[in-house]
Design a protein around this motif. Structure first.
Motif, PDB file in Angstrom:
ATOM      1  N   ILE A 326      33.560 -48.247  11.831  1.00 32.45           N
ATOM      2  CA  ILE A 326      34.146 -49.573  11.627  1.00 32.45           C
ATOM      3  C   ILE A 326      34.937 -49.973  12.862  1.00 32.45           C
ATOM      4  O   ILE A 326      35.861 -49.266  13.281  1.00 32.45           O
ATOM      5  N   ALA A 327      34.578 -51.107  13.442  1.00 29.07           N
ATOM      6  CA  ALA A 327      35.304 -51.678  14.586  1.00 29.07           C
ATOM      7  C   ALA A 327      35.730 -53.097  14.226  1.00 29.07           C
ATOM      8  O   ALA A 327      35.263 -53.678  13.241  1.00 29.07           O
ATOM      9  N   ALA A 328      36.622 -53.649  15.029  1.00 31.38           N
ATOM     10  CA  ALA A 328      37.099 -55.015  14.762  1.00 31.38           C
ATOM     11  C   ALA A 328      35.923 -55.988  14.816  1.00 31.38           C
ATOM     12  O   ALA A 328      35.148 -55.985  15.772  1.00 31.38           O
ATOM     13  N   ALA A 329      35.807 -56.807  13.786  1.00 26.18           N
ATOM     14  CA  ALA A 329      34.690 -57.767  13.720  1.00 26.18           C
ATOM     15  C   ALA A 329      35.129 -58.984  12.921  1.00 26.18           C
ATOM     16  O   ALA A 329      35.193 -58.940  11.691  1.00 26.18           O
ATOM     17  N   ARG A 330      35.487 -60.043  13.623  1.00 23.49           N
ATOM     18  CA  ARG A 330      35.918 -61.285  12.979  1.00 23.49           C
ATOM     19  C   ARG A 330      34.818 -62.337  13.113  1.00 23.49           C
ATOM     20  O   ARG A 330      34.199 -62.462  14.164  1.00 23.49           O
ATOM     21  N   MET A 331      34.618 -63.120  12.043  1.00 26.91           N
ATOM     22  CA  MET A 331      33.613 -64.191  12.062  1.00 26.91           C
ATOM     23  C   MET A 331      34.094 -65.341  11.196  1.00 26.91           C
ATOM     24  O   MET A 331      35.054 -65.215  10.432  1.00 26.91           O
ATOM     25  N   ARG A 332      33.391 -66.475  11.331  1.00 32.56           N
ATOM     26  CA  ARG A 332      33.659 -67.621  10.471  1.00 32.56           C
ATOM     27  C   ARG A 332      32.731 -67.538   9.268  1.00 32.56           C
ATOM     28  O   ARG A 332      31.509 -67.438   9.411  1.00 32.56           O
ATOM     29  N   GLY A 333      33.309 -67.568   8.084  1.00 32.35           N
ATOM     30  CA  GLY A 333      32.486 -67.492   6.893  1.00 32.35           C
ATOM     31  C   GLY A 333      33.317 -67.687   5.651  1.00 32.35           C
ATOM     32  O   GLY A 333      34.525 -67.956   5.705  1.00 32.35           O
ATOM     33  N   ASP A 334      32.654 -67.574   4.502  1.00 30.96           N
ATOM     34  CA  ASP A 334      33.321 -67.705   3.211  1.00 30.96           C
ATOM     35  C   ASP A 334      33.850 -66.328   2.809  1.00 30.96           C
ATOM     36  O   ASP A 334      33.067 -65.398   2.574  1.00 30.96           O
ATOM     37  N   ARG A 335      35.144 -66.202   2.699  1.00 34.21           N
ATOM     38  CA  ARG A 335      35.748 -64.890   2.466  1.00 34.21           C
ATOM     39  C   ARG A 335      35.324 -64.318   1.113  1.00 34.21           C
ATOM     40  O   ARG A 335      35.013 -63.134   0.990  1.00 34.21           O
ATOM     41  N   ALA A 336      35.276 -65.160   0.072  1.00 29.98           N
ATOM     42  CA  ALA A 336      34.921 -64.668  -1.261  1.00 29.98           C
ATOM     43  C   ALA A 336      33.487 -64.168  -1.293  1.00 29.98           C
ATOM     44  O   ALA A 336      33.190 -63.092  -1.836  1.00 29.98           O
ATOM     45  N   LEU A 337      32.577 -64.937  -0.708  1.00 27.11           N
ATOM     46  CA  LEU A 337      31.172 -64.534  -0.720  1.00 27.11           C
ATOM     47  C   LEU A 337      30.945 -63.288   0.132  1.00 27.11           C
ATOM     48  O   LEU A 337      30.205 -62.378  -0.264  1.00 27.11           O
ATOM     49  N   LEU A 338      31.578 -63.226   1.289  1.00 28.18           N
ATOM     50  CA  LEU A 338      31.421 -62.040   2.132  1.00 28.18           C
ATOM     51  C   LEU A 338      32.037 -60.807   1.470  1.00 28.18           C
ATOM     52  O   LEU A 338      31.524 -59.688   1.590  1.00 28.18           O
ATOM     53  N   GLY A 339      33.139 -61.001   0.735  1.00 29.52           N
ATOM     54  CA  GLY A 339      33.713 -59.885  -0.004  1.00 29.52           C
ATOM     55  C   GLY A 339      32.772 -59.391  -1.084  1.00 29.52           C
ATOM     56  O   GLY A 339      32.642 -58.173  -1.310  1.00 29.52           O
ATOM     57  N   GLN A 340      32.076 -60.328  -1.761  1.00 27.42           N
ATOM     58  CA  GLN A 340      31.103 -59.918  -2.770  1.00 27.42           C
ATOM     59  C   GLN A 340      29.927 -59.198  -2.130  1.00 27.42           C
ATOM     60  O   GLN A 340      29.401 -58.224  -2.677  1.00 27.42           O
ATOM     61  N   LEU A 341      29.493 -59.671  -0.961  1.00 29.16           N
ATOM     62  CA  LEU A 341      28.402 -59.009  -0.244  1.00 29.16           C
ATOM     63  C   LEU A 341      28.764 -57.556   0.071  1.00 29.16           C
ATOM     64  O   LEU A 341      27.983 -56.638  -0.183  1.00 29.16           O
ATOM     65  N   VAL A 342      29.952 -57.354   0.619  1.00 31.27           N
ATOM     66  CA  VAL A 342      30.374 -55.997   0.993  1.00 31.27           C
ATOM     67  C   VAL A 342      30.501 -55.117  -0.246  1.00 31.27           C
ATOM     68  O   VAL A 342      30.049 -53.962  -0.267  1.00 31.27           O
ATOM     69  N   ARG A 343      31.104 -55.650  -1.323  1.00 32.85           N
ATOM     70  CA  ARG A 343      31.284 -54.840  -2.531  1.00 32.85           C
ATOM     71  C   ARG A 343      29.941 -54.445  -3.134  1.00 32.85           C
ATOM     72  O   ARG A 343      29.755 -53.302  -3.560  1.00 32.85           O
ATOM     73  N   ASN A 344      28.985 -55.378  -3.193  1.00 32.72           N
ATOM     74  CA  ASN A 344      27.677 -55.049  -3.761  1.00 32.72           C
ATOM     75  C   ASN A 344      26.987 -53.959  -2.946  1.00 32.72           C
ATOM     76  O   ASN A 344      26.366 -53.048  -3.506  1.00 32.72           O
TER      77      ASN A 344
END
Length: 446
Positions: A326-344
């Motif tokens: 894991i390295a620093a990685a910032r992007m523009r996106g929807d936080r809720a949807l990206l959180g669901q993507l990572v959790r799934n």
């Protein structure tokens, strides 16, 4: 009486409009051409008469200069000749010529009326003070011009009518395949989406239209089949936890002494969570199907999301989590949807892992690469694309036993797609099992 609303007034069909346009264009061209032709014929005939009158005046002038007025020979009966002196007196002329000049010798008119006859006139001055006025009758020319006008007045409407008929028939034949396709498409219902329209095979616009309609019907047929399969699978998935809840409820009511309160509460909570996960997943996929899965862009640190999931797995006593990638990685996106993507992704890896799960993310110049792997049995190469479809389980009983709904990776694929990214399973997983790789642009809205 009120006029009909223009918005509900029926518009003329394409066949009528094309026929009217073609007829109007041809009619306008014929009218302009007819007027031009009539004017050219009239100008040509009158120019000939004027040239003849000039020749007559020149001949009489030559006779006067050689032999005086007395030397004028006999003139044609239908020609007009007058010899006028400087005072304006007619000193000689043809048999039926008037005794006064028919036109001014200073400003002669090209056409004059003498009695019932019109003449095209010309003048010629002699070396003396005499002026010769000569004219030729325009009756034959006027009759020819009138005949041409009548012929055009009769012929033009006939030609316009013929063009209208030909255009009507031609446009009708050209649009016949379109009308046939309209009827065929009109007969298609939700139960007959497998039908296709006839393709004429002419390799023109109509043939391409038929191909486009068939492609659209094929997409609709596929979408309907997918929808039916989705509903069937969803019904099957929802039926399982509901059946478990019903069994526990019936057992608790019939034999309350056999079922402890804690056991009943645990079953209700587990199956309720499973139902909630199913419904939430289906809502996300339904919004994606309706193109209603909109983003609320903000700066999102994907490394923080992965570290939070790693901490959650550790707190649950699950498999060992490797976060060294894991390295620093910032992007523009929807936080809720990206959180669901990572959790799934993490939940899917944890369900199939034997003992280890690896989480990694890195930022590249134009994209971010996120990967989640496990040391489980892996996924056969033939099934690596299919696992991102809805309600797909390679081992249905084992996945259900572990709480899987078959929607997790499908949701991951939709969320990645709406962010402009892609998802796939790699063939060379670091831990030997499956490894899902997500590639996301750093600015999906760009």
């Amino acid at each position: 009486m009120m006029a009909p609303d223009p918005q509900i007034r029926r518009r003329a069909g394409v066949r009528v409009r094309l026929t009217l346009v073609a007829t109007a264009v041809v009619a306008l061209a014929l009218i302009v051409g007819s007027i031009t032709l009539w004017a050219l014929v009239r100008a040509s005939l009158y120019d000939g008469l004027m040239e003849g009158a000039r020749q007559d005046a020149s001949a009489v002038s030559s006779q006067i200069e050689s032999g005086g007025v007395a030397g004028i020979g006999e003139l044609d009966d239908d020609h007009l000749v007058q010899v006028v002196d400087a005072s304006g007196t007619v000193v000689a002329g043809s048999e039926d010529a008037p005794t006064t000049p028919v036109t001014s010798t200073e400003h002669p008119e090209p056409v004059v009326q003498v009695g019932d006859t019109r003449y095209a006139v010309a003048i010629e001055r002699t070396d003396g003070d005499l002026t010769v006025i000569a004219g030729r009758p325009t009756s034959d020319a006027d009759q020819t011009i009138a005949t041409v006008a009548i012929a055009l007045a009769i012929g033009v409407p006939i030609l316009v009518a013929l063009v209208a008929v030909v255009a009507w028939v031609g446009v009708g034949r050209a649009l016949a395949p379109v009308e046939r396709m309209r009827r065929q498409v009109g007969d298609v219902t939700s139960a007959t989406l497998s039908r296709r329209v006839d393709e004429p095979g002419t390799h023109d616009e109509i043939d391409r239209l038929a191909g486009t309609l068939n492609a659209m019907l094929a997409r609709l047929d596929l979408a309907q089949a997918s929808q039916r399969r989705f509903i069937s699978d969803a019904s099957h998935e929802l039926k399982s936890p509901l059946a478990v809840l019903r069994q526990y409820a019936e057992l608790s009511r019939a034999h309350p002494e056999r079922l402890a309160d804690d056991e009943l509460a645990t079953a209700v909570l587990e199956e309720g969570a499973r139902l909630e996960s199913l419904v939430q997943g289906m809502l996300v996929l339904a919004r994606a199907d309706e193109a209603a899965l909109h983003l609320e862009p903000q700066d999102v640190d994907l490394d923080d999301l992965l570290l939070d999931e790693a901490a959650r797995l550790r707190s649950l006593g699950g498999p060992t989590v490797d976060t060294r990638g894991i390295a620093a990685a910032r992007m523009r996106g929807d936080r809720a949807l990206l959180g669901q993507l990572v959790r799934n992704l993490v939940d899917n890896a944890a369900r199939h892992a034997r003992s280890r799960v690896s989480l990694a993310v890195r930022r590249e110049p134009e994209r971010i690469v996120l990967s989640v792997g496990d040391d489980g049995p892996g996924v056969p190469a033939a099934d690596r694309a299919r696992v991102f479809e809805r309600f797909v389980r390679l081992d249905a009983s084992r996945a259900r036993a572990h709480g899987g709904s078959g929607l997790g990776l499908a949701i991951v694929a939709e969320i990645a797609h709406v962010h402009g990214g892609t998802v796939h399973l790699t063939e060379d997983a670091e831990l030997g099992g499956a490894s899902a790789v997500i590639e996301l642009p750093t600015h999906p809205d760009a």
